[in-house]
Design a protein around this motif. Structure first.
Motif, PDB file in Angstrom:
ATOM      1  N   VAL A  97      33.816  50.386  53.796  1.00  0.00           N
ATOM      2  CA  VAL A  97      35.187  50.775  54.145  1.00  0.00           C
ATOM      3  C   VAL A  97      35.326  52.293  54.089  1.00  0.00           C
ATOM      4  CG1 VAL A  97      37.599  50.660  53.388  1.00  0.00           C
ATOM      5  CG2 VAL A  97      36.148  48.601  53.324  1.00  0.00           C
ATOM      6  N   GLU A  98      35.955  52.877  55.108  1.00  0.00           N
ATOM      7  CA  GLU A  98      36.308  54.298  55.119  1.00  0.00           C
ATOM      8  C   GLU A  98      37.795  54.363  55.446  1.00  0.00           C
ATOM      9  OE1 GLU A  98      34.355  57.290  55.144  1.00  0.00           O
ATOM     10  OE2 GLU A  98      32.580  56.174  54.528  1.00  0.00           O
ATOM     11  N   LEU A  99      38.578  54.944  54.568  1.00  0.00           N
ATOM     12  CA  LEU A  99      40.010  55.019  54.818  1.00  0.00           C
ATOM     13  C   LEU A  99      40.350  56.334  55.523  1.00  0.00           C
ATOM     14  CD1 LEU A  99      41.458  53.663  51.471  1.00  0.00           C
ATOM     15  CD2 LEU A  99      40.920  52.427  53.573  1.00  0.00           C
ATOM     16  N   TYR A 113      44.391  46.409  45.795  1.00  0.00           N
ATOM     17  CA  TYR A 113      43.180  45.944  46.498  1.00  0.00           C
ATOM     18  C   TYR A 113      42.091  45.569  45.502  1.00  0.00           C
ATOM     19  CZ  TYR A 113      41.258  50.692  45.998  1.00  0.00           C
ATOM     20  OH  TYR A 113      40.813  51.872  45.500  1.00  0.00           O
ATOM     21  N   VAL A 114      41.601  44.362  45.640  1.00  0.00           N
ATOM     22  CA  VAL A 114      40.604  43.858  44.701  1.00  0.00           C
ATOM     23  C   VAL A 114      39.350  43.329  45.385  1.00  0.00           C
ATOM     24  CG1 VAL A 114      42.187  43.427  42.776  1.00  0.00           C
ATOM     25  CG2 VAL A 114      41.916  41.665  44.538  1.00  0.00           C
ATOM     26  N   GLY A 115      39.342  43.309  46.722  1.00  0.00           N
ATOM     27  CA  GLY A 115      38.117  42.959  47.430  1.00  0.00           C
ATOM     28  C   GLY A 115      37.154  44.134  47.313  1.00  0.00           C
ATOM     29  N   VAL A 116      35.896  43.859  46.932  1.00  0.00           N
ATOM     30  CA  VAL A 116      34.935  44.965  46.792  1.00  0.00           C
ATOM     31  C   VAL A 116      34.717  45.578  48.178  1.00  0.00           C
ATOM     32  CG1 VAL A 116      32.646  45.646  45.985  1.00  0.00           C
ATOM     33  CG2 VAL A 116      33.825  43.763  44.869  1.00  0.00           C
ATOM     34  N   ALA A 117      35.072  46.857  48.299  1.00  0.00           N
ATOM     35  CA  ALA A 117      35.185  47.519  49.601  1.00  0.00           C
ATOM     36  C   ALA A 117      33.821  47.827  50.208  1.00  0.00           C
ATOM     37  CB  ALA A 117      36.017  48.790  49.424  1.00  0.00           C
ATOM     38  N   HIS A 118      33.310  46.938  51.015  1.00  0.00           N
ATOM     39  CA  HIS A 118      32.002  47.130  51.647  1.00  0.00           C
ATOM     40  C   HIS A 118      32.131  47.869  52.969  1.00  0.00           C
ATOM     41  CE1 HIS A 118      30.745  44.223  48.641  1.00  0.00           C
ATOM     42  NE2 HIS A 118      29.506  44.542  48.909  1.00  0.00           N
ATOM     43  N   VAL A 158      41.483  54.603  40.362  1.00  0.00           N
ATOM     44  CA  VAL A 158      42.650  55.476  40.247  1.00  0.00           C
ATOM     45  C   VAL A 158      43.809  54.901  41.065  1.00  0.00           C
ATOM     46  CG1 VAL A 158      41.219  57.530  39.914  1.00  0.00           C
ATOM     47  CG2 VAL A 158      42.038  56.949  42.230  1.00  0.00           C
ATOM     48  N   SER A 208      37.634  47.515  32.570  1.00  0.00           N
ATOM     49  CA  SER A 208      36.474  47.447  33.472  1.00  0.00           C
ATOM     50  C   SER A 208      35.830  48.822  33.637  1.00  0.00           C
ATOM     51  CB  SER A 208      36.886  46.885  34.844  1.00  0.00           C
ATOM     52  OG  SER A 208      37.953  47.634  35.390  1.00  0.00           O
ATOM     53  N   GLY A 255      35.451  53.925  50.708  1.00  0.00           N
ATOM     54  CA  GLY A 255      36.086  52.778  50.059  1.00  0.00           C
ATOM     55  C   GLY A 255      35.433  52.383  48.743  1.00  0.00           C
ATOM     56  N   MET A 256      34.105  52.364  48.719  1.00  0.00           N
ATOM     57  CA  MET A 256      33.412  51.881  47.522  1.00  0.00           C
ATOM     58  C   MET A 256      33.646  52.832  46.347  1.00  0.00           C
ATOM     59  SD  MET A 256      31.684  49.141  46.801  1.00  0.00           S
ATOM     60  CE  MET A 256      30.427  48.381  47.852  1.00  0.00           C
ATOM     61  N   PHE A 295      37.178  52.415  45.166  1.00  0.00           N
ATOM     62  CA  PHE A 295      37.291  51.140  44.455  1.00  0.00           C
ATOM     63  C   PHE A 295      36.858  51.300  42.995  1.00  0.00           C
ATOM     64  CE2 PHE A 295      35.530  46.976  43.219  1.00  0.00           C
ATOM     65  CZ  PHE A 295      36.554  46.127  43.582  1.00  0.00           C
ATOM     66  N   LEU A 322      48.364  53.117  46.548  1.00  0.00           N
ATOM     67  CA  LEU A 322      47.111  52.377  46.651  1.00  0.00           C
ATOM     68  C   LEU A 322      46.511  52.303  45.250  1.00  0.00           C
ATOM     69  CD1 LEU A 322      45.594  51.386  49.216  1.00  0.00           C
ATOM     70  CD2 LEU A 322      44.326  53.522  49.183  1.00  0.00           C
ATOM     71  N   HIS A 323      46.239  51.101  44.804  1.00  0.00           N
ATOM     72  CA  HIS A 323      45.597  50.961  43.492  1.00  0.00           C
ATOM     73  C   HIS A 323      44.754  49.690  43.502  1.00  0.00           C
ATOM     74  CE1 HIS A 323      44.715  51.354  39.350  1.00  0.00           C
ATOM     75  NE2 HIS A 323      45.553  50.445  38.892  1.00  0.00           N
ATOM     76  N   GLY A 324      43.605  49.763  42.858  1.00  0.00           N
ATOM     77  CA  GLY A 324      42.756  48.582  42.834  1.00  0.00           C
ATOM     78  C   GLY A 324      41.431  48.910  42.189  1.00  0.00           C
ATOM     79  N   GLY A 325      40.446  48.091  42.504  1.00  0.00           N
ATOM     80  CA  GLY A 325      39.124  48.273  41.932  1.00  0.00           C
ATOM     81  C   GLY A 325      38.708  47.031  41.173  1.00  0.00           C
ATOM     82  N   PRO A 326      37.577  47.152  40.447  1.00  0.00           N
ATOM     83  CA  PRO A 326      37.127  46.009  39.640  1.00  0.00           C
ATOM     84  C   PRO A 326      38.189  45.710  38.573  1.00  0.00           C
ATOM     85  CG  PRO A 326      35.847  47.992  39.145  1.00  0.00           C
ATOM     86  CD  PRO A 326      36.725  48.338  40.292  1.00  0.00           C
ATOM     87  N   GLU A 334      38.180  61.370  55.238  1.00  0.00           N
ATOM     88  CA  GLU A 334      37.813  59.942  55.229  1.00  0.00           C
ATOM     89  C   GLU A 334      37.485  59.597  53.791  1.00  0.00           C
ATOM     90  OE1 GLU A 334      37.033  57.612  57.851  1.00  0.00           O
ATOM     91  OE2 GLU A 334      37.914  58.969  59.337  1.00  0.00           O
ATOM     92  N   LEU A 335      38.207  58.622  53.233  1.00  0.00           N
ATOM     93  CA  LEU A 335      37.949  58.260  51.840  1.00  0.00           C
ATOM     94  C   LEU A 335      36.943  57.122  51.777  1.00  0.00           C
ATOM     95  CD1 LEU A 335      41.545  58.385  50.342  1.00  0.00           C
ATOM     96  CD2 LEU A 335      39.808  60.174  50.419  1.00  0.00           C
ATOM     97  N   LEU A 367      46.478  56.007  43.852  1.00  0.00           N
ATOM     98  CA  LEU A 367      46.565  57.018  44.895  1.00  0.00           C
ATOM     99  C   LEU A 367      47.932  56.891  45.550  1.00  0.00           C
ATOM    100  CD1 LEU A 367      44.360  58.961  45.970  1.00  0.00           C
ATOM    101  CD2 LEU A 367      43.821  57.240  47.687  1.00  0.00           C
TER     102      LEU A 367
END
Lengths: 338, 338
Positions: free
Chosen positions: B267-269, B260-265, A279, B101, A271-272, A275, B281-285, A268-269, A281
């Motif tokens: 979230v567990e992938l 993905y740019v929504g701050v992942a609150h 990186v 960032s 999310g925060m 984020f 998958l790429h994103g973050g601040p 389970e990755l 992935l």
């Protein structure tokens, strides 16, 4: 014919079974020249994945085409071929984008640890060598079917290449061949993470420039120490556990690339954390078919010798010992001769 | 000076505070021309993120340089500047790779919802316009500070571009500006996911070609219907919840890209699903600084009008109403005039 059948965790037997036959006009039947035991075969062997009904094992193969269905046009009996563990049509939009393991007609190939094997979608799945290869090349050609193709995909997904520092998490055959792939792709520095002397040796032979023997947080700290505190540009994850995935993500610098090819069991990755790691992935079941023509060429030209991962060669009848030796890490990878 | 302070969830007050001063020789002090309320400001407003001690709010800003520290060499008093919510030196290896960032000296900029603002690392963080811009361009220039830069990063991370079908999850200001970014980057087809008429209209104006009003599994099914069963090439996630992340991953074709740019609150992938999805998958601040010069150019040339996301303009003193209107989705985004 003889075939390896798993009945329960730790219970693989070689038994007499009917030879497979052409079921669909796009099938081919191969006489298997060599098969092997995959790290992923150890999941049901260890009881981590349910075994279910007794079934034939093996999905890595190279062999001689014995028979083809009526709609097969490019593959012919008598050819030596290598194919992927996912059959693919190699013509759909997903295949053309290089993701044959998710072909819209993808089908798992199973039962390769046997004398004969049915391969669906033969024209799309199999790649033939120009002539029959020398016997000593067969182990390397066999690796192209999965373990080399998977390590290669990990390195490509991690964007290993010139000027980049690559770290490899996992010293199984896939991890070791990811080292080889990173070297071939021109990576500047390749850090293999391994605590086993024989695997370290092979990693160095395949092109590793550094060995890190720690793991988890200590391993991450050591990778950071080796990279000016930033982390590696590219990290290849070739294990598939929560610890190894987090180790890979944390060892990667912001903006860097994680290529993950270990089948993610119970992962389970968060999310925060992902984020803020920033990186890239990318990973999954390797689209081996994308790389097969190139890998076969490199092997036939004797530029690479990935067959070195086979440090145990057994007859098919000894399959169970092949599983045991890998499970106990006495062998890196077992080749089975039908 | 006047500044918006959050005391508790739902409790933002504009109060008198000392003007910020140069604390480090690399600082600049700005007179804020315009600030605004970010979707991420709503997390503490809603009590989803702890508020902690009362503190100044706001991290999006454009303004006139009032004063600079002794080591600031390129930014001068009197210039109109835009900066990112992360201060960055713009010279370290991470910055040079475009990930400002996560600059090795990154520092959050805070307290932009006020009359004056201290910006650390002024030379690296701020981008000045060649001359003072026309007043009507200020809202658009303000968006470059975060919401446009973030939507743009989402589109770049999702590899939106010619020949690609892009889906955008989230119809907040970031999602809408991700639509604009995808259009500017040349995407062939842009699917906006929105159930709100005014947001749908703006999405269409920004370049959306299709609107999908369903979400979750139904939304994914609709995206697949629109893409020959395969999923979009590029999906931009601009919400930051478990549902929206899974919707984005599942709406992406194998081999496709999720930005993905929504701050992942919270979230567990799930590792196994992600593995077999074979997406990137790429994103973050967002490293907004990477895009600032280009975005400012496009705005000054009046090629884009991202300021349209501001459908509510209030004086700084009315900040609380700006938060409320966004929280209740009466406003897409609130501009605050100090």
């Amino acid at each position: 014919m003889r075939q390896a059948i798993i009945h329960a965790p730790g219970d693989v037997r070689v038994e007499e079974r009917d030879r497979p036959t052409v079921l669909k006009p796009t099938d081919a039947i191969l006489r298997v020249s060599a098969a092997c035991v995959c790290g992923s075969d150890l999941w049901p062997w260890r009881g981590i994945e349910p075994v279910g009904d007794a079934h034939a094992m093996g999905h890595e193969y190279a062999g001689i085409v014995e028979e083809v269905g009526s709609e097969v046009t490019t593959i012919r009996p008598g050819q030596f071929v290598v194919g992927s563990f996912f059959a693919s049509d190699n013509t759909c939009e997903i295949c053309r984008a290089g993701y044959q393991s998710r072909c819209v007609h993808a089908e798992l190939v199973g039962g390769a640890q046997g004398e004969y094997l049915r391969v669906p979608l033969a024209d799309g799945t199999l790649v033939a060598t120009p002539t029959l290869p020398d016997d000593d090349l067969i182990p390397s050609l066999l690796t192209a079917s999965d373990v080399l193709g998977t390590g290669w995909f990990g390195a490509v997904a991690a964007e290993a290449g010139p000027g980049r520092t690559v770290a490899v998490v996992g010293d199984g055959a896939v991890g070791l061949l990811a080292v080889l792939a990173a070297k071939q792709l021109g990576a500047e520095r390749i850090i293999a993470m391994s605590r086993h002397a024989t695997r370290q040796e092979l990693a160095l032979e395949f092109g590793a420039t550094d060995i890190v023997t720690t793991r988890g947080d200590a391993g991450v700290a050591e990778i950071k120490d080796l990279t000016g505190g930033l982390g590696a540009h590219s990290v290849i994850e070739a294990v598939g556990t929560q610890e190894s995935m987090m180790q890979a993500i944390r060892a990667t610098r912001p903006g860097g690339h994680v290529g993950y090819v270990g089948v993610a069991h119970g992962v389970e990755l968060p999310g925060m954390e992902l984020f803020f790691s920033v990186v890239h992935l990318h990973g999954g079941p390797a689209p081996v078919r994308r790389f097969l023509p190139d890998l076969i060429d490199r092997i036939l030209r004797r530029e690479i010798n990935p067959g070195k991962v086979f440090d145990l060669t057994l007859s098919l009848d000894e399959a169970a010992e092949g599983y045991r030796a890998m499970d106990e890490r006495r062998a890196i990878k077992t080749l089975l001769k039908p």
